[in-house]
Each structure stands twice: as C-alpha cells, then as structure tokens.
Design a protein around this motif. Structure first.
Motif, PDB file in Angstrom:
ATOM      1  N   VAL A  88       0.846  -1.190   0.000  1.00  0.00           N
ATOM      2  CA  VAL A  88       0.000   0.000   0.000  1.00  0.00           C
ATOM      3  C   VAL A  88       0.883   1.242   0.000  1.00  0.00           C
ATOM      4  O   VAL A  88       2.058   1.203   0.370  1.00  0.00           O
ATOM      5  CB  VAL A  88      -0.947  -0.001   1.215  1.00  0.00           C
ATOM      6  N   TYR A 272      -4.938   9.309   5.075  1.00  0.00           N
ATOM      7  CA  TYR A 272      -5.059   8.497   6.283  1.00  0.00           C
ATOM      8  C   TYR A 272      -6.491   8.037   6.573  1.00  0.00           C
ATOM      9  O   TYR A 272      -6.689   7.081   7.327  1.00  0.00           O
ATOM     10  CB  TYR A 272      -4.521   9.279   7.483  1.00  0.00           C
ATOM     11  N   ARG A 275     -10.359   4.810   3.318  1.00  0.00           N
ATOM     12  CA  ARG A 275     -10.012   3.406   3.491  1.00  0.00           C
ATOM     13  C   ARG A 275      -9.680   2.676   2.175  1.00  0.00           C
ATOM     14  O   ARG A 275      -8.732   1.885   2.141  1.00  0.00           O
ATOM     15  CB  ARG A 275     -11.123   2.687   4.253  1.00  0.00           C
ATOM     16  N   PRO A 276     -10.401   2.902   1.074  1.00  0.00           N
ATOM     17  CA  PRO A 276     -10.012   2.222  -0.171  1.00  0.00           C
ATOM     18  C   PRO A 276      -8.617   2.606  -0.663  1.00  0.00           C
ATOM     19  O   PRO A 276      -7.988   1.835  -1.371  1.00  0.00           O
ATOM     20  CB  PRO A 276     -11.094   2.675  -1.156  1.00  0.00           C
ATOM     21  N   LEU A 278      -6.085   3.688   1.656  1.00  0.00           N
ATOM     22  CA  LEU A 278      -5.146   3.260   2.688  1.00  0.00           C
ATOM     23  C   LEU A 278      -4.938   1.748   2.691  1.00  0.00           C
ATOM     24  O   LEU A 278      -3.832   1.270   2.982  1.00  0.00           O
ATOM     25  CB  LEU A 278      -5.656   3.719   4.054  1.00  0.00           C
ATOM     26  N   PHE A 279      -5.978   0.994   2.331  1.00  0.00           N
ATOM     27  CA  PHE A 279      -5.901  -0.458   2.451  1.00  0.00           C
ATOM     28  C   PHE A 279      -5.874  -1.182   1.106  1.00  0.00           C
ATOM     29  O   PHE A 279      -6.137  -2.388   1.039  1.00  0.00           O
ATOM     30  CB  PHE A 279      -7.057  -0.973   3.306  1.00  0.00           C
ATOM     31  N   SER A 280      -5.543  -0.463   0.035  1.00  0.00           N
ATOM     32  CA  SER A 280      -5.404  -1.089  -1.282  1.00  0.00           C
ATOM     33  C   SER A 280      -3.979  -0.941  -1.781  1.00  0.00           C
ATOM     34  O   SER A 280      -3.298   0.051  -1.485  1.00  0.00           O
ATOM     35  CB  SER A 280      -6.356  -0.441  -2.295  1.00  0.00           C
TER      36      SER A 280
END
Length: 403
Positions: A88, A272, A275-276, A278-280
């Motif tokens: 990421v 930060y 989410r798509p 930060l976590f992809s």
C-alpha cells in the motif's frame, strides 16, 4: 442447516441475473455484455468474432489508448519498476512515479495537492467515507454515478436525493434538512447516461447559501468539456470553484485509477482516512506512467478536445435531422433512445449487422422505456467514421422502427 439448504436460500439471487440476461441475450448474435473485443491501436475499429466493426461505445475520448508515446511510457515504467509495487502507498508501495503523477494531476486541476486511487470507484467511495459519517448529511443528484451512491450509503451519513440538475429542488432539500454536521453536495460534471452537464454556477450559489461543500466527479468531463479539456470549471469560464474535485484515469486518460484534487489539508486527511486508498495496493507502475504521459499529451494537444466537441455536436445534428432523440446530450456522450430494454437489444444487434458497435444500456441503469445505445465520440474517430456511424445508426433505427 446443511450446505445444500444454504445454497437453496441463495438461489433466488443467483437466478435473477441469470434469467434477466437470458431474456435479452437469448441467442449468440444478441450478446452485448462481457463481449471480448480486439481493438485496433491506430483506429476506432475493433474485431468481434472475426468481424471488423466501428466502435462507437468506447470511452477513450482523446484517442490515446493506443498512442505510441503512452505505450512507451508504460513500457519504460515496467523496465524500471517491474509489474507491481511492494504494498500500500502508506508503507512500501509509493514510488517517485506516483508522486509525479499526483503533482501533474494537481497542476492540471488547479489545486494544491492530489491523491491517486486504484480506481475512480474507489476514489468516490473513499472520499465520501472520509468526509462524512453519522450525524452528517449528503445531498446527491438523482442521476449520480453508482460509486457516489455506494460511498454515501457506506458512510453512514443521512442521504438526501434531489431532482436531476435542479438547483431549486436542491435548495429546498437543504433548507428542509437540519443545519448540523457536515453538509456535502455531490454531482457529476457530465452525466454518463445522458451526456448533459451539471449547472455548476447555480449549484455553487445554493451550496454557499446553505453552508454546504460541493464535490464534483469529473470522470466524463476531463478531456471532454472546457476549452482545453480541464473540466467543468473551465467550461463555466472559472466563474466558480468546487471544494472537492475528483475523476478517473480510465476514460479520456487511457489507464487505470482515480484521483482527488483539493487543498493540502484535504489530501493529507484522505491519505489516512480514505479506506479504499489506505488499504489497497498502490496503482501499478505501468498504469501510473501511462496516465502521466497521457495527461501531459492532453495539455500539449488541445486540438483533440476541440475535435471531440465539434464532431459530437455534428453527430447529434445528423441524428436529430433524422428524427432521433439524444435526450439532453451536449457532450461526447450521446444516448440514442430506443425505448424498451428489448428494443435496445434489437437495435444494438441490427447496428452490428450494419457495421457499428453501439452498446445498449437498460433498466435499472436508466428509467423504464428509456433504454438506449450509449455512444461516445472520440478523437480516434475520423470525420468519415462519424458520417458512417450516423448513417448506420439511422438506417438501423428505421429497420427497427425506432424512427
């Protein structure tokens, strides 16, 4: 409960799409979904099962999908970085190429900073979820893209819809809602089904009068509207400015990914909180390089934008002269109304027989009795292509008794 019973409970959901598609694609010649096309890099033509057809429903608006410069940039990135990244962006996935692309997007959008996501869908879902939540209210146009709608639902914010391109109705919705929390209005610049443009100036006035931020999705506007293809603010001569601007890198820019542009504080927050993002995994190097080069070409070659705008207007004129409806289209997206879902599939099948690919869009993506072929004019087309396509669509419409 055993596995057989569990699957039996799922069967009605599986059956819906199976039966729905079968009702429209009941023989091979009528297949329009998930068709594999072999496109020609140097023209607007594509091969389908050995037949050479003029593609009129593709989204490479600037005709750059096969451009040698874009391809060379992608190859160079592959040679330098390989086929993927190391994770990421927040950890080991960032490269100088990502930073260069984001800096170029920010300059192009006229903003302090930009952030690149893995897709335009992820950009919408991630941005909405990072900006609003329970206690906040989002106001969305009835025709907003599914990624906007999904992002709003997932955020937990209160979602209120207003009539399409109707600032007066938006104002009444805002006035009736509690003036608490974050109030965010979201619209598309260019609507992908009708090809019309959001009334930005009036929307901005309504937002300012009711303490609301304005977010605009430029997916079908970048490279399409504005004198040099910079989107809706340029289209309205920079009379007003939006608060959050985002779009895609998979339409006029022939790559993958999505982007968000705004203030430095906004982008820092999204790094930060979205989410798509930060976590992809980070956008692949070839895709990032292709997007960067295409964006630079767009700025060097505004004649591509001029061609698309001119030929789209001419194309609509040819259809209108034959008595055909293109709804409220004023951009490169030109819907041709067929009527029922079955009529749209009949029409698309006949168009292929006459040499052109015009892909049908049916319910629930569009209202009942407004199923259509969604056409896109691109810089890969020639004026001769446009003439040929218009003739084929008109001839096919007569054969199908649409006109």
């Amino acid at each position: 409960m055993n596995a057989t019973e569990a699957w039996a409970r799922l069967e009605p959901k599986l059956a819906y799409f199976r039966d729905r598609v079968r009702s429209l694609e009941y023989e091979p010649v009528r297949k329009n979904s998930f068709v594999a096309y072999t496109v020609e890099r140097d023209s607007a033509y594509a091969d389908q099962d050995g037949q050479r057809l003029l593609m009129m429903s593709g989204y490479s608006y600037l005709g750059l999908a096969g451009d040698e410069r874009v391809v060379a940039a992608a190859k160079a990135a592959l040679d330098l970085y390989g086929t993927g990244n190391h994770g990421v962006r927040a950890l080991a996935g960032s490269t100088p190429l990502h930073e260069d692309l984001e800096a170029e997007v920010a300059r192009f959008a006229g903003r302090e900073r930009a952030l690149v996501f893995g897709s335009g869908y992820a950009a919408n879902v991630g941005t909405v979820g990072a900006l609003v939540g329970p206690g906040d209210t989002v106001f969305i146009d009835k025709y907003d893209h599914a990624s906007i709608v999904d992002g709003c639902k997932l955020s937990g914010a209160t979602v209120t819809r207003f009539r399409h391109n109707d600032p007066g109705h938006l104002e009444r919705r805002l006035a009736a809602a509690p003036d608490t929390g974050v109030r965010l209005v979201i619209v598309d610049s260019v609507y992908s089904m009708d090809g019309d443009i959001a009334p930005l100036v009036d929307l901005r006035k309504v937002c300012d009068a009711h303490n609301a931020l304005l977010m605009v999705d430029e997916a079908h506007a970048l490279g399409v509207i504005g004198a040099t293809g910079k989107g809706i603010e340029e289209h309205f001569d920079y009379e007003v400015k939006v608060d959050v601007k985002l779009g895609t890198l998979s339409k006029a820019i022939p790559s993958m990914g999505g982007w968000v542009a705004g203030s430095a504080d906004l982008i820092h927050h999204l790094k930060y909180a979205a989410r798509p993002f930060l976590f992809s995994a980070a956008l692949g190097p070839a895709q990032a390089a292709a997007a960067l080069e295409a964006l630079r070409i767009l700025q060097r070659e505004p004649q591509r934008v001029e061609f698309v705008q001119r030929e789209a207007e001419r194309f609509r004129g040819l259809l209108h002269a034959a008595g055909m409806s293109t709804v409220d289209s004023e951009t490169a997206v030109v819907p041709i109304i067929a009527g029922s879902d079955t009529a749209a599939y009949d029409y698309a099948t006949t168009c292929r027989k006459n040499g052109v690919i015009g892909l049908p869009v049916v319910t629930p993506a569009v209202p009942n009795d407004l199923a259509r072929l969604r056409i896109a004019i691109t810089a890969a087309h020639t004026t001769a292509d446009i003439d040929f396509a218009a003739d084929a669509f008109i001839t096919s419409a007569r054969e199908c008794r649409i006109i």
